[in-house]
Structures are given as C-alpha cells and as structure tokens.
Design an enzyme around this catalytic site. Sequence first.
Site, PDB file in Angstrom:
ATOM      1  N   LYS A 268      31.093  35.476  43.183  1.00  0.00           N
ATOM      2  CA  LYS A 268      30.936  36.500  42.131  1.00  0.00           C
ATOM      3  C   LYS A 268      32.245  36.668  41.379  1.00  0.00           C
ATOM      4  O   LYS A 268      32.277  36.729  40.158  1.00  0.00           O
ATOM      5  CB  LYS A 268      30.520  37.865  42.709  1.00  0.00           C
TER       6      LYS A 268
ATOM      7  N   HIS B   8      42.818  27.810  61.048  1.00  0.00           N
ATOM      8  CA  HIS B   8      42.830  26.345  61.006  1.00  0.00           C
ATOM      9  C   HIS B   8      43.255  25.807  59.640  1.00  0.00           C
ATOM     10  O   HIS B   8      42.969  24.669  59.309  1.00  0.00           O
ATOM     11  CB  HIS B   8      41.457  25.804  61.403  1.00  0.00           C
TER      12      HIS B   8
ATOM     13  N   ASN C 241      14.653  21.931  25.260  1.00  0.00           N
ATOM     14  CA  ASN C 241      15.385  22.304  26.470  1.00  0.00           C
ATOM     15  C   ASN C 241      15.079  21.245  27.509  1.00  0.00           C
ATOM     16  O   ASN C 241      13.913  20.984  27.796  1.00  0.00           O
ATOM     17  CB  ASN C 241      14.908  23.687  26.938  1.00  0.00           C
TER      18      ASN C 241
HETATM   19  C1  F6R Z   1      25.494  32.813  40.670  1.00  0.00           C
HETATM   20  C2  F6R Z   1      24.205  32.299  40.264  1.00  0.00           C
HETATM   21  C3  F6R Z   1      23.911  30.873  40.513  1.00  0.00           C
HETATM   22  C4  F6R Z   1      22.432  30.693  40.911  1.00  0.00           C
HETATM   23  C5  F6R Z   1      22.074  29.210  41.016  1.00  0.00           C
HETATM   24  C6  F6R Z   1      20.654  29.017  41.483  1.00  0.00           C
HETATM   25  O1  F6R Z   1      25.612  34.163  40.408  1.00  0.00           O
HETATM   26  O2  F6R Z   1      23.404  33.001  39.727  1.00  0.00           O
HETATM   27  O3  F6R Z   1      24.751  30.314  41.488  1.00  0.00           O
HETATM   28  O4  F6R Z   1      22.216  31.342  42.129  1.00  0.00           O
HETATM   29  O5  F6R Z   1      22.254  28.600  39.771  1.00  0.00           O
HETATM   30  O6  F6R Z   1      19.761  29.620  40.594  1.00  0.00           O
HETATM   31  P1  F6R Z   1      18.277  29.944  41.025  1.00  0.00           P
HETATM   32  O7  F6R Z   1      18.352  30.996  42.094  1.00  0.00           O
HETATM   33  O8  F6R Z   1      17.614  30.433  39.780  1.00  0.00           O
HETATM   34  O9  F6R Z   1      17.684  28.683  41.540  1.00  0.00           O
END
Ligand code: F6R
Length: 609
Positions: free
Chosen positions: A486, A505, A98
């Site tokens: 979302k 705008h 990974n």
């Molecule tokens: C949307 C979502 C992503 C995360 C983003 C940051 O629902 O989950 O936009 O918010 O990839 O991820 P974290 O918070 O784990 O750094």
Amino acid sequence: MCGIVGYVGARQAPPIIIDGLKKLEYRGYDSAGIATQNGKGIEVLRAEGKLVNLERLLTSNPVSGSCGIGHTRWATHGRPSVANAHPHRADGIVVVHNGIIENYLDLRDRLIEKGHSFSSDTDTEVISHLVEDFYRESGDFLSAVRKTLTEVRGAYAVAVLCEQEPGKMVAARSGSPLVIGQGQEEFFVASDVPAILKHTREMIFLEDGELAWFAGNTMTLMDLAGNPVTRLPKTITWNPAMAEKGGYRHFMLKEIYEQPRAIADTLAGRIPDDQADVVLEGLGLSDAELQSFRKVFLVACGTSWHAALVGKFLIEKLARVPVEVDIASEFRYRDPIVDEGTLTILISQSGETADTLAALREAKGKQGKAVAICNVVDSSIARESDGVIYTHAGPEIGVASTKAFTTQLVAFILLALRLGRARKSLTDERLGSIIAALKTLPSKIQDTLAACEHMEEIARIYAQATDFLFLGRGNQYPIALEGALKLKEISYIHAEGYPAGEMKHGPIALIDDQLPVVVVATQNESFEKVFSNMEEVRARGGQVVVITDCADDGLKGKADVVLPIPSIADELMPVLTSIPLQLLAYHFAVLRGTDVDQPRNLAKSVTVE
Ligand code: F6R
C-alpha cells in the site's frame, strides 16, 4: 487495462462518454480520446495524460453527435502520446480497444504491403486498418468487423464506428471485459458497470467471441460467424452513489471507511442465527466434493495474493487440508500438479486480471475444480469458475485495493469454515465461537477506524523517511506485505514486508535510526516472539511503530509509537490490522501530494499478462 465507453441513442454522446470515462480512469490514465458521428462525418479528439486534458481540449474544440466512443489508456504498445492515444482511425473507420493484439506485427506488415500507412506504435491500429480494408472490399461494415475479429489473435474489447454508416456501432469482446447497458431506445457500452450505472441498471455481459450490432434504436447480438445470440439483461443492484466519492477527499479514503458496511454485506445471509454452519450459495460444491479434495491451490495477484496468504492459514487451520499459494503469473508456467483431487481458488477483485484468468483456465484444463472469490459480479473469472463467492464489497474505484482486500479475508474465513464443517475438522464449539466473532466484526472495524483517528499525525512524524520495513508473523506476515505494498503504490516510498522472525537473516542490516519499522504484533502464540523482534530493532536504533491489540501499558516504553486497536478472534485479526496500515499509506500519500486514487504507472484492472 484501458477503459472504453460507447453510446448510441438520441442524446448528445460527448457528456455521456466523458462521464463514463471518468468512472473508468482507474483502468489507465496515460491518454484519453473521443470520437463522435456528427451527421457530416466522425470527429476525433485525443489528448495525452489524464482525462482532464481531453476535457480542456473539448472546451475549445467541442464535438457533438448522438453516437460516439471514448477511451482512457494504460500504455502497453507505444509510449503515452497523442499519436498512440485512442480512438485510432483508418479512413472512415474509428476504433477504441482494450486488450492486446498479439499478431499485430504480422497483420501490420500485411496491411503495409497493401498500401496502408500507420501513424502510431500501437497494436490497436491494425484493427482500424483491417476493418477499413474489408469494408472497402465489401461495403458491409458489420461483416468487415466480424472478419477482422476472426483474424486478430489476443485479447480485445472493441467499439467501432464507420463514417459512412451514421448511427451505427459494433462492440465485441474476447478476453477483455465489456458490458452493454440497455436504456429506453438507447444503448451504452463500457468496460465496467460504474461507467454507465447512472443511466441504466439493465446490463448485458457479453461472452468471449460475441458481438453487438447497434443500428438506430435496435441492438442485435451474434457470434463472429453471424449466428444470433440470446442474452438476457441482468439488473445490477449497485447504485450510482456507490461509485461517487460521497464527500470524501479520495475514493480510497471513502473505501477504507466503507469497510464496516462492506464486510456486513459479505456476511449477509451467510451466517445463520443458529450458528450451525455458513451458507455459501454460489460455491457449487457438495459436502462430498469438499471432503474429496486432497490439495488446495490459492492463486491471485498483488493484494489479492496477500489475501490468499492469509487464506492458507485459515484453510489449513480450520479445514486441515494442505494449501499452496501461487502468484498467478507464475502458476501456469510451472506446469502445476492439478488433478480431480485439487481445488483451485482464484482470488480477484475485478475478476478480469489476465494472469489469474489464465491460471483458472490452466486449473480447469487439468480437470481440477476451480472456484473464485470475486467482487465484480459476472466478471470473466466469476463466470468461468465452477463456483463463486462474491465479496459484495461494492465498486472499488481507488486503484489501491482496501475494502476488496478485507472482504476477501472475510470470504476466506467463511470458506474455511464451510470446508472445515464438511471435512469434520471443526467442532461445533469452534465454529460457534468464530461465527459469534464474525457477527461483531463490522462494529470492531468501526472501533478500529476510530482508534486510527490520529493516523495523520503519525504519518507526519515519518513523512521524510525514504524507506520502511513492515514486520509481522504468522497470519500477520501477509498483512505486513500488504502494508508495504500500500505504501509503495500510493506514496512511492520504498517499503518491504518481512516475516518478523526472518529479519535476523538479512534485513536487520538495514536498520539504523533513519528506518521506521512498522510491527504488527497481535496477541497470539507468536506475540512474545514478535515482541523480541521489536526489541532487536530498537537495540539497533530503529524507530518502531507497533500496531497491537495488547492494551499493556508496558508496551509504551518499547516502541516509539503504539497504536492500540480492538481485539477479536485471532482468525479475524488480519482484518483489523489491515486498517491502520491502509490509513498510514493513505496519509503518507496525501502528505507527499501524490495522486492517491490514480497512482503513477498503475491501473486497477490488469487485463494484460
Ligand atoms: C494493489 C492492487 C493490485 C491488485 C492486483 C490484482 O492495491 O489493487 O495489486 O490486487 O492487480 O487485481 P484483482 O484483485 O482485480 O485480480
């Protein structure tokens, strides 16, 4: 992105690995694969697409062995295909990875010159070939992996098997997460805790540049030079049920309904009964330090960035210190002005987002203080920060963030109160009234969930819409952005979030009778202005769905759908208004038949830049 799992012990590895991969599928689902040591050699099985395809393949071609590795992929180098699926094999060496190997082209050219031939387009395949090359020279598996890892540049969490060394495995990390679970004479390796939580709660979190060598029933930790490393296991308090659907159709729905509990956990032990101050145990900053900051940066990605936008309102309002909000992937490339008087706050559910981690390093490299708001305990961002406020939301498995977001909002309220108190910008009365409101928040969320019970019907009304506009003002503008995100990510419907006052705008040109406009109108100083913006939409034939804490019946004639929700102090209203938007997106996605928990092209933990 990508999830890896490994097992060494006395049990059959395949069911443990497949079960672990199921818990990691949120990290990517372009392909999956497994490799096991079966006493005669290593069997590798790979399938394109979701894990279920690999499971089908395993039914007709079962593999066995008590030592094995598995992988679920989010494609970066090379399209999703069987050839690009992990594990990658070079002769007797088999690898899952990974991360991204940045110098893979140079290494590949060098190896091709030496006679290696490659069968994939991935960066990972160089690891297997390089280990194989060193192993052929030395016959020492462990040192071949160590040498390889000193040659690769970039990010990795890897697990490696060698055909000639049955029952042995090497796992290592640098820049990508890796946790080791310690069982009774057995060991588990995974990208994330939920994958192995069912088997043990004793976890060792490797640091960058560290490696674990498993041989039989022993484990040795060391750095890449071979120096021994001591790292005691931590007992994880999450329980396995938290990582299951618990009777809900999707993880996302379960996580939406878990919000009263999640937020109660964020608050637990942090708001004392006498309402005198908030307690942020891990923040690691004294009152004097909190007073000394001249500027605050909030840096995050995606949904966490939306939480930061709300955080700006809270900190500026309650602590009276200027706040700049940055998208993590932009932050470090613009040479931000950070010094000893700057506090940088990194917001991340996973604590592993590569851009946010890089922003943290940038801020610390410039001598600024950096603290994190994180969900995943002991994640890279949490560990590298000077202090951390854990959100305690519990594992979030649905790719679309819900409870992690609202708990981040609550963490921001606590932090803003703490800062405001230390900086003497907050009266006892104000502090007391917000703390009193915070105490009612879990039950208000419960009431909001109840108020949304007809959300599926509302979604049905607009099920054919191809575009949506979300409007909000002030602290509800980030919620409009979040509502749009979302909807986009799980239902694939185009949506935009806009500050309601900015609509005139430009975006107003989009409004016609085909465009549903979701307006978040809460009773604060901009309520009447938002109300006028709503009228502007209606006057142009737009269909308005309003989410409001205003119980005035007069609103009914002004919008096509009015969704009343409870009221609470304005600082906390974004928590409540998020909930109907999460449910709206959820029901649209279900109606459209999309894969709610694993939407296309996305992954939960974005560990590539
Ligand atoms: C949307 C979502 C992503 C995360 C983003 C940051 O629902 O989950 O936009 O918010 O990839 O991820 P974290 O918070 O784990 O750094």
